[in-house]
Design a protein around this motif. Structure first.
Motif, PDB file in Angstrom:
ATOM      1  N   ASN A  30     -40.829  81.793 -43.983  1.00  0.00           N
ATOM      2  CA  ASN A  30     -40.128  80.586 -43.533  1.00  0.00           C
ATOM      3  C   ASN A  30     -39.008  80.936 -42.546  1.00  0.00           C
ATOM      4  O   ASN A  30     -37.916  80.381 -42.611  1.00  0.00           O
ATOM      5  CB  ASN A  30     -39.570  79.823 -44.737  1.00  0.00           C
ATOM      6  CG  ASN A  30     -39.195  78.396 -44.394  1.00  0.00           C
ATOM      7  OD1 ASN A  30     -39.723  77.815 -43.445  1.00  0.00           O
ATOM      8  ND2 ASN A  30     -38.269  77.827 -45.137  1.00  0.00           N
ATOM      9  N   PRO A  32     -37.202  81.257 -38.731  1.00  0.00           N
ATOM     10  CA  PRO A  32     -37.132  80.271 -37.647  1.00  0.00           C
ATOM     11  C   PRO A  32     -37.904  80.662 -36.382  1.00  0.00           C
ATOM     12  O   PRO A  32     -38.064  81.842 -36.073  1.00  0.00           O
ATOM     13  CB  PRO A  32     -35.628  80.194 -37.342  1.00  0.00           C
ATOM     14  CG  PRO A  32     -35.060  81.464 -37.830  1.00  0.00           C
ATOM     15  CD  PRO A  32     -35.919  81.940 -38.957  1.00  0.00           C
ATOM     16  N   LEU A  33     -38.375  79.618 -35.709  1.00  0.00           N
ATOM     17  CA  LEU A  33     -38.995  79.757 -34.387  1.00  0.00           C
ATOM     18  C   LEU A  33     -37.953  79.204 -33.414  1.00  0.00           C
ATOM     19  O   LEU A  33     -37.683  78.004 -33.411  1.00  0.00           O
ATOM     20  CB  LEU A  33     -40.290  78.938 -34.352  1.00  0.00           C
ATOM     21  CG  LEU A  33     -41.213  79.154 -33.173  1.00  0.00           C
ATOM     22  CD1 LEU A  33     -41.824  80.549 -33.197  1.00  0.00           C
ATOM     23  CD2 LEU A  33     -42.321  78.110 -33.174  1.00  0.00           C
ATOM     24  N   LYS A  52     -40.270  84.183 -32.715  1.00  0.00           N
ATOM     25  CA  LYS A  52     -40.461  84.093 -34.157  1.00  0.00           C
ATOM     26  C   LYS A  52     -39.577  85.192 -34.740  1.00  0.00           C
ATOM     27  O   LYS A  52     -39.908  86.387 -34.690  1.00  0.00           O
ATOM     28  CB  LYS A  52     -41.938  84.320 -34.506  1.00  0.00           C
ATOM     29  CG  LYS A  52     -42.257  84.300 -36.000  1.00  0.00           C
ATOM     30  CD  LYS A  52     -42.033  82.947 -36.625  1.00  0.00           C
ATOM     31  CE  LYS A  52     -42.528  82.906 -38.071  1.00  0.00           C
ATOM     32  NZ  LYS A  52     -41.884  81.776 -38.804  1.00  0.00           N
ATOM     33  N   GLU A 172     -46.954  79.691 -40.119  1.00  0.00           N
ATOM     34  CA  GLU A 172     -45.640  79.074 -39.884  1.00  0.00           C
ATOM     35  C   GLU A 172     -45.476  78.649 -38.428  1.00  0.00           C
ATOM     36  O   GLU A 172     -44.922  77.580 -38.139  1.00  0.00           O
ATOM     37  CB  GLU A 172     -44.516  80.049 -40.276  1.00  0.00           C
ATOM     38  CG  GLU A 172     -44.447  80.282 -41.784  1.00  0.00           C
ATOM     39  CD  GLU A 172     -43.428  81.348 -42.184  1.00  0.00           C
ATOM     40  OE1 GLU A 172     -42.570  81.717 -41.355  1.00  0.00           O
ATOM     41  OE2 GLU A 172     -43.491  81.806 -43.341  1.00  0.00           O
ATOM     42  N   VAL A 173     -45.970  79.482 -37.515  1.00  0.00           N
ATOM     43  CA  VAL A 173     -45.867  79.143 -36.087  1.00  0.00           C
ATOM     44  C   VAL A 173     -46.618  77.841 -35.816  1.00  0.00           C
ATOM     45  O   VAL A 173     -46.095  76.923 -35.170  1.00  0.00           O
ATOM     46  CB  VAL A 173     -46.421  80.300 -35.212  1.00  0.00           C
ATOM     47  CG1 VAL A 173     -46.594  79.854 -33.770  1.00  0.00           C
ATOM     48  CG2 VAL A 173     -45.502  81.514 -35.290  1.00  0.00           C
ATOM     49  N   ASP A 175     -47.487  75.544 -38.016  1.00  0.00           N
ATOM     50  CA  ASP A 175     -46.844  74.439 -38.748  1.00  0.00           C
ATOM     51  C   ASP A 175     -45.675  73.857 -37.954  1.00  0.00           C
ATOM     52  O   ASP A 175     -45.456  72.648 -37.956  1.00  0.00           O
ATOM     53  CB  ASP A 175     -46.358  74.908 -40.128  1.00  0.00           C
ATOM     54  CG  ASP A 175     -47.509  75.073 -41.124  1.00  0.00           C
ATOM     55  OD1 ASP A 175     -48.595  74.503 -40.877  1.00  0.00           O
ATOM     56  OD2 ASP A 175     -47.323  75.776 -42.135  1.00  0.00           O
ATOM     57  N   VAL A 176     -44.923  74.724 -37.262  1.00  0.00           N
ATOM     58  CA  VAL A 176     -43.755  74.243 -36.508  1.00  0.00           C
ATOM     59  C   VAL A 176     -44.167  73.632 -35.169  1.00  0.00           C
ATOM     60  O   VAL A 176     -43.695  72.556 -34.795  1.00  0.00           O
ATOM     61  CB  VAL A 176     -42.724  75.387 -36.291  1.00  0.00           C
ATOM     62  CG1 VAL A 176     -41.648  74.966 -35.297  1.00  0.00           C
ATOM     63  CG2 VAL A 176     -42.095  75.783 -37.621  1.00  0.00           C
ATOM     64  N   LEU A 177     -45.073  74.292 -34.450  1.00  0.00           N
ATOM     65  CA  LEU A 177     -45.451  73.796 -33.115  1.00  0.00           C
ATOM     66  C   LEU A 177     -46.434  72.627 -33.187  1.00  0.00           C
ATOM     67  O   LEU A 177     -46.597  71.896 -32.221  1.00  0.00           O
ATOM     68  CB  LEU A 177     -46.089  74.922 -32.289  1.00  0.00           C
ATOM     69  CG  LEU A 177     -45.187  76.094 -31.868  1.00  0.00           C
ATOM     70  CD1 LEU A 177     -46.019  77.135 -31.126  1.00  0.00           C
ATOM     71  CD2 LEU A 177     -44.018  75.623 -31.004  1.00  0.00           C
TER      72      LEU A 177
END
Ligand code: F0G
Length: 352
Positions: A30, A32-33, A52, A172-173, A175-177
């Protein structure tokens, strides 16, 4: 908001764990990006660039992702001791997770080529540290054999659970983008992480969570660039000691990733690495270790190949605090010492 309880909990259904698996976690993942606009400006053409920042994991590197899985599965199998070869970060992560799981951790490191913070961590976490008069590649050969002949579980990235844990960074990448990036830039040493990201992107793509797969841009230090030249390096050299590796264990996997994503491996010089290292810190406020900066150095090197409007993610694998010696040695020279403790003297030193 659901509290984050580590990646095994967060991505359980994508991982080879059962209710019987003891979860050994420090709530890794988890991370941050973060947008890096100064780097994006260097590239131009409406390109969006993110880092990342995996240096924010509990022991300060992406290795924690692999280690929560490898150590949990070792514990499940009844292991009492684990072993690894390491340029530093793996040893810190193995030590932390193994000790938390009540296991012994043996680590082999190349004597004199491990950054200070990493060695400090391994020692304090309680690893049994063996520095050999040889490089990482030799250390890895030894631990592979040790694990076949003694009751110690190997937790280098040839352990498949390591890659299973590390693939979650790709999740995660996305999921965020909301989709996969067009490019993923990543430093490559033993080539475990690039293989893990590729697994993660593919798994999510098959689940319909992304519309595309990224081009996987792997960067090696010019003095340790076997995947670029196609030949092992007998005497790898680079100031980015984390990726000072001449014969990557995941060589074939890395070539398969390159071919499947129609990309190439490229080399960056130590000078280019240092330029990116300083730029990330002094213009973006992001402190990574030199090896991590290879991803950004690589992006800047091949910037003319980035498609118009592309989304690019650079992986920053380790925290800058890992290697305080490099930070002090390679920072811009704006450190004035020995100033008399008076207002006037300080103002003068400030240039007023
Ligand atoms: N970046 C950092 C900070 C690393 O510590 C490593 C590998 C890499 C990149 C390369 O990742 O090996 O999966 O291609 N460090 C290992 C170690 C070798 O022992 O800590 P890779």
């Amino acid at each position: 908001v659901q509290p984050w309880r580590g990646l095994i909990h967060g991505y359980r259904r994508y991982l080879p764990v059962t209710d019987q698996t003891p979860v050994i976690t420090l709530h890794e993942g988890n991370t941050p990006l973060i947008p890096v606009p100064a780097i994006a400006r260097e590239i131009g053409r409406q390109v969006q660039v993110f880092v990342k920042y995996d240096g924010l994991n509990p022991t300060g590197s992406f290795k924690d992702r692999g280690m929560t899985m490898a150590i949990s599965k070792a514990k499940e199998a009844g292991a009492e001791a684990v072993i690894c070869a390491s340029t530093g970060n793996t040893s810190a992560a193995a030590a932390a997770y193994a000790r938390r799981g009540g296991m012994r951790a043996f680590v082999l490191i190349p004597d004199g080529y491990v950054a200070l913070g990493k060695l400090a961590q391994a020692l304090l976490y309680g690893a049994e540290v063996l520095a050999i008069k040889g490089n990482f590649d030799r250390a890895l050969e030894i631990v592979r054999e040790m694990s076949q002949n003694y009751p110690v579980t190997l937790v280098n990235s040839v352990n498949p659970y390591r890659l299973e844990g590390q693939k979650t960074a790709a999740f995660e990448v996305v999921d965020v983008l909301g989709d996969a990036p067009d490019w993923l830039c990543i430093p490559v040493g033993n080539a475990g992480n690039i293989s893990a990201y590729w697994m993660g992107f593919n798994q999510y793509h098959q689940e319909g969570r992304s519309s595309k797969l990224p081009k996987m841009m792997g960067f090696q230090a010019a003095g340790s660039a076997p995947l670029v030249t196609g030949e092992p390096f007998k005497h790898p050299e680079t100031l980015a000691t984390a990726i000072r590796i001449g014969n990557p264990a995941n060589w074939h996997k890395a070539i398969a990733v390159r071919d499947a994503s129609q990309s190439s491996f490229n080399a960056v010089t130590d000078e280019e690495i240092l330029h990116a290292y300083r730029m990330l810190a002094s213009q973006e406020g992001i402190f990574c270790e030199p090896a991590s900066a290879a991803s950004v150095a690589g992006l800047l090197k091949v910037k003319d190949q980035v498609p118009e409007g592309a989304t690019v993610v650079c992986v920053l694998t380790g925290n800058g605090l890992k290697d305080p010696d490099s930070a002090i040695k390679f920072s811009e020279n704006n450190f004035k010492q020995g100033i008399e403790p008076g207002l006037e003297e300080v103002a003068k030193a400030m240039g007023f």
